[in-house]
Design an enzyme around this catalytic site. Structure first.
Site, short mmCIF file in Angstrom:
data_model
loop_
_atom_site.label_atom_id
_atom_site.label_comp_id
_atom_site.label_asym_id
_atom_site.label_seq_id
_atom_site.Cartn_x
_atom_site.Cartn_y
_atom_site.Cartn_z
N HIS A 382 0.85 -1.19 0.00
CA HIS A 382 0.00 0.00 0.00
C HIS A 382 0.88 1.24 0.00
O HIS A 382 1.82 1.35 0.79
CB HIS A 382 -0.91 0.01 1.24
CG HIS A 382 -1.71 1.28 1.37
ND1 HIS A 382 -1.54 2.18 2.40
CD2 HIS A 382 -2.70 1.80 0.59
CE1 HIS A 382 -2.37 3.18 2.26
NE2 HIS A 382 -3.09 2.97 1.17
N SER A 383 0.60 2.16 -0.93
CA SER A 383 1.31 3.43 -0.99
C SER A 383 2.82 3.20 -1.16
O SER A 383 3.24 2.55 -2.12
CB SER A 383 1.00 4.25 0.27
OG SER A 383 1.52 5.55 0.17
N LEU A 384 3.64 3.71 -0.25
CA LEU A 384 5.08 3.53 -0.36
C LEU A 384 5.47 2.06 -0.26
O LEU A 384 6.49 1.64 -0.84
CB LEU A 384 5.79 4.34 0.73
CG LEU A 384 7.32 4.29 0.73
CD1 LEU A 384 7.89 4.86 -0.56
CD2 LEU A 384 7.88 5.04 1.94
N SER A 386 4.10 -0.36 -1.75
CA SER A 386 4.08 -0.93 -3.09
C SER A 386 5.35 -0.59 -3.85
O SER A 386 5.87 -1.41 -4.62
CB SER A 386 2.85 -0.42 -3.85
OG SER A 386 2.92 0.99 -4.03
N PHE A 553 -1.80 -1.24 -3.91
CA PHE A 553 -2.97 -0.45 -3.50
C PHE A 553 -2.56 1.03 -3.44
O PHE A 553 -1.63 1.38 -2.71
CB PHE A 553 -3.48 -0.87 -2.12
CG PHE A 553 -4.03 -2.27 -2.06
CD1 PHE A 553 -4.28 -2.99 -3.20
CD2 PHE A 553 -4.31 -2.85 -0.83
CE1 PHE A 553 -4.79 -4.27 -3.14
CE2 PHE A 553 -4.81 -4.14 -0.75
CZ PHE A 553 -5.06 -4.85 -1.90
#
Length: 788
Positions: A382-384, A386, A553
């Site tokens: 999720h976010s960083l 990923s 995500f």
């Protein structure tokens, strides 16, 4: 004391059903066998009104035989300074009860795995310990009696000793058919057993206000219930023991993962619960046939390692932080700075090492607790998180490459520096004797892992410093060796031109996979850039498995690749060890970026719309599409009708003119031709005038509405193939990569208002969880079922 009719209706319930259970003695509690003679004066003053108000007439002359109460196990849950007791599933409660009954020796240590083997309950200690992550142990109780006050919303369990005393008094009352019994406890509480269906608890007088006039006003009763079947509590369903797939979930920046400031553990728990509900509804028949078990989701936490005492970065940042707006600066230091830490070579190494080592640790522990597990493994970021997984998967080595690297690598000359000098430089001289006792030098330290140093009882901070120093030393040797080989080359490497006009070195086989834009600034003397995607040179660890799929995500991967100087991703590129990649995002997510335009730039592809978990689109999106189609059809019909009408009105009546006879003389023919030409020119002028008048709405529409020309021309073009059939490179095996969620109706009113929430919505999104389950079980040849 008096209660209203609603409270009386709640109190007069059916008698509980009971089973046999063990009882515990409690000598500190006194049981009164003669209630009228031995009750304290305060309680005795309040008892007449209460007993007479709630006395039930005897419906049977023969009392019912006594049956032992049925117990259920609960665990304590603390969140936001609130304490609540939650029940175990019936399967876990039965396992705990059976384990308690099998204990012969009081000193025997019995451990029972519960909650999908994510927790261990130490039956003797009555403690519940987390297995996969760090969490304070919580209390566990074997509950039989419960109470609830007037202002409480849930029943709370009594302690086991307190419940044992109540059960003994209840057994005597039922056996002797003697009710209106009163129990005084050392803490001041008084419990009155009015009849089998009504038991009340009264608070001590010392806890009440002194200005209350009479005892009946200050003795606010609490309802007491016997057995879990007589209280309103939702017992969770047990999880299937069979695990079909394992998923590791990596969080983004900061310690909190949603607007409620919950940790990654709590958010993953919600995502796991959503997946279990979807499996029960969308794979019901497959579950009944035993084809489907469950998917296990485990959190991967790297924030605590970065901001812990081992790195000391928080203390360094705190020394230079201004004292004003302290809360905002603390949020910035604890959350937003993670982006800059990841772009730093020093802390990027720490973050990547933590993520990889934590994933490998969880994987090994899961395999140990599930020896029969044969399923695949996937990763979610999720976010960083990923971006971390993207860089990590990009630098994985296949088995053949790993073997070649081992055979071709030269021995590192790490023994040139003394171990004592290295420890002195790190300020860890006190561990020199410990390492020398194991005959460890710098070369052997390069082969050690964190667990090896942990067995030597070296704390976490020194362990990280030693391992990081050895990795740096080894990386420096590799860099020197590569520079030496490069200087020995007599001719510069040939330059190849990619389709975008960018130069790429032919000596680097992976360089054409990522295309970097030509630099127009002066060269910056960074050490190295890896794989041509702009990462600083660090040593990327290898995962202990090959992931089946990678789900991102709300990912900023596309933005980071562009900022690193990449123009496009080669369509033939794929992760070395992972063959599936899905970029999932909310349409209003301010952090999310697309990936497909970097692979297929010549086609404007719309992202794949993720269907609602209940089927098709949301109602407001269906209405929006219907109105759009209706407006387009109406526009085309109106314009088509006007065009047809004007063509009929402005058509020259040439067919109605009489034909020219051959017998006519040339002079007469020329005169008639000239007359017809003049008449045609007048009609043509009138037609041009009326054409401009009638076409001005269409001209205004094309001028003010962007893309109107394309819409008008598209109606005459043949239908294009579906976007889902277009090959989008090999990053996801030729399948689509970008998947967009459907916004909720309330979110469509103001997209800016829900922007931050949109970035944090994935943990509770059933549509996202269903997409993961569909992709996972499609590979197992299990089709999804549409719920009724």
């Amino acid at each position: 004391m008096s209660l209203n009719h609603g409270e009386e209706a709640r109190l007069f319930e059916d008698a509980p059903n009971c089973n046999n259970q063990d009882l515990f003695d409690n000598s500190s509690v006194v049981t009164k066998n003669t209630p009228e003679a031995q009750v304290s004066p305060v309680v005795d003053e309040a008892s007449p009104s209460s007993t007479s108000s709630f006395e039930m007439p005897d419906m049977e002359s023969v009392p019912a035989p006594y049956q032992e109460v049925q117990s259920h196990w609960f665990f304590c849950h603390r969140a936001n300074d609130n304490t609540s007791w939650l029940p175990f599933s019936r399967e876990d409660s039965d396992k705990l009860e059976n384990a308690l009954n099998t204990i012969v020796d009081k000193e025997e240590h019995v451990v029972v795995a519960v909650d999908g083997q994510r927790y261990d309950v130490h039956v003797k200690e009555r403690k519940r310990y987390a297995v996969y992550w760090d969490q304070a142990p919580t209390e566990v109780r074997r509950c039989t009696w419960f109470y609830k006050g007037d202002k409480d919303t849930k029943f709370m369990p009594y302690s086991e000793d307190f419940s044992k005393t109540l059960e003994d008094a209840y057994m005597i009352a039922v056996t002797l058919d003697q009710w209106k019994r009163k129990l005084d406890f050392p803490t001041g509480e008084t419990i009155i057993l009015h009849n089998p269906k009504l038991i009340m608890q009264y608070q001590p007088i010392g806890l009440q206000d002194e200005w209350v006039s009479s005892p009946s006003e200050h003795t606010r009763p609490q309802t007491v219930k016997r057995g879990i079947e007589n209280i309103s509590v939702e017992i969770p369903d047990g999880e299937p023991e069979k695990v079909d797939h394992l998923v590791f979930m990596v969080h983004g920046i900061g310690p909190a993962c949603d607007l409620r400031f919950r940790s990654i553990i709590q958010c993953v728990n919600d995502f796991r619960s959503a997946s279990l509900s979807l499996l029960a509804s969308h794979y019901k028949r497959a579950q009944q046939d035993g084809q489907v078990g469950r998917v296990e989701f485990l959190p991967v936490n790297w924030h605590s390692a970065l901001h812990g005492d081992a790195t000391g970065v928080d203390q360094d940042i705190q020394r230079i932080t201004l004292p004003s707006i302290s809360r905002l600066r603390h949020f910035t230091n604890d959350t937003l700075l993670d982006l800059f830490f990841y772009n730093s070579p020093t802390y990027c190494q720490t973050i990547v090492d933590t993520v990889a080592s934590e994933i490998n640790r969880l994987h090994a522990l899961f395999k140990q607790r599930h020896p029969k597990f044969t399923g695949a493994v996937s990763v979610v970021g999720h976010s960083l998180g990923s971006l971390i997984l993207f860089d990590l998967l990009t630098n994985q080595k296949t088995e053949s490459e790993a073997r070649e690297r081992v055979h071709s690598s030269e021995p590192c000359h790490l023994n040139g520096a003394m171990l004592e000098q290295a420890l002195t430089r790190l300020g860890l001289q006190q561990y020199l004797d410990t390492l020398q006792a194991e005959n460890l030098d710098l070369e052997s330290l390069a082969l050690c892992q964190d667990s090896d140093l942990k067995e030597l009882e070296i704390p976490l901070g020194p362990r990280k410093k030693i391992l990081n120093y050895v990795k740096r030393k080894r990386l420096l040797e590799d860099c020197k060796r590569q520079l030496t080989h490069a200087s020995e080359a007599q001719a510069p490497p040939q330059q190849a031109i990619d389709p975008d006009g960018n130069q790429s070195s032919a000596s680097e086989p992976q360089q054409p996979q990522f295309h970097r834009e030509q630099s127009v600034t002066s060269s910056v003397d960074y050490e190295y850039f890896d794989v041509g995607i702009g990462q600083v040179s660090i040593d990327y660890p290898q995962l202990a498995f090959h992931p089946q799929a990678f789900f991102a995500f709300g990912s900023p991967i596309g933005m980071f690749l562009t900022v690193r100087g990449l123009k496009r991703i080669d369509p033939n590129y794929s992760f070395p060890t992972c063959k599936s990649f899905y970029n999932i995002y909310h349409p209003y997510d301010p952090v999310a970026y697309r990936i497909e335009p970097m692979i297929v730039s010549e086609v404007d592809l719309e992202p794949m719309l993720i269907p609602h978990h209940k089927g098709r689109k949301r109602m407001h999106l269906e209405l929006k599409d219907s109105l759009t189609r209706m407006g387009l059809d109406l526009k085309n019909n109106v314009l088509g009708s006007l065009r047809t009408a004007w063509q009929s009105f402005a058509r020259l009546p040439a067919a109605a003119l009489p034909p020219v006879e051959d017998e006519e003389t040339p002079v007469e023919g020329n005169l008639e031709t000239q007359a017809d030409t003049a008449s045609a020119k007048k009609k043509e002028k009138r037609a041009t005038f009326w054409s401009k008048i009638l076409e001005w709405p269409m001209t205004l529409y094309k001028y003010h509405v962007p893309g109107a020309n394309e819409e008008a021309d598209s109606s005459a073009l043949p239908e294009e193939p579906e976007h889902s059939e277009i090959k989008v490179g090999t990053l996801n095996g030729g399948r689509r990569i970008d998947y967009v969620l459907q916004e909720k109706p309330i979110e469509s009113f103001n997209e800016y208002l829900f922007a931050i929430q949109s970035h944090l919505c994935y943990w509770e999104s059933e549509d996202t969880a269903l997409l993961l389950l569909k992709e996972i079980y499609d590979k197992l040849d299990v089709a999804i079922e549409q719920p009724l």
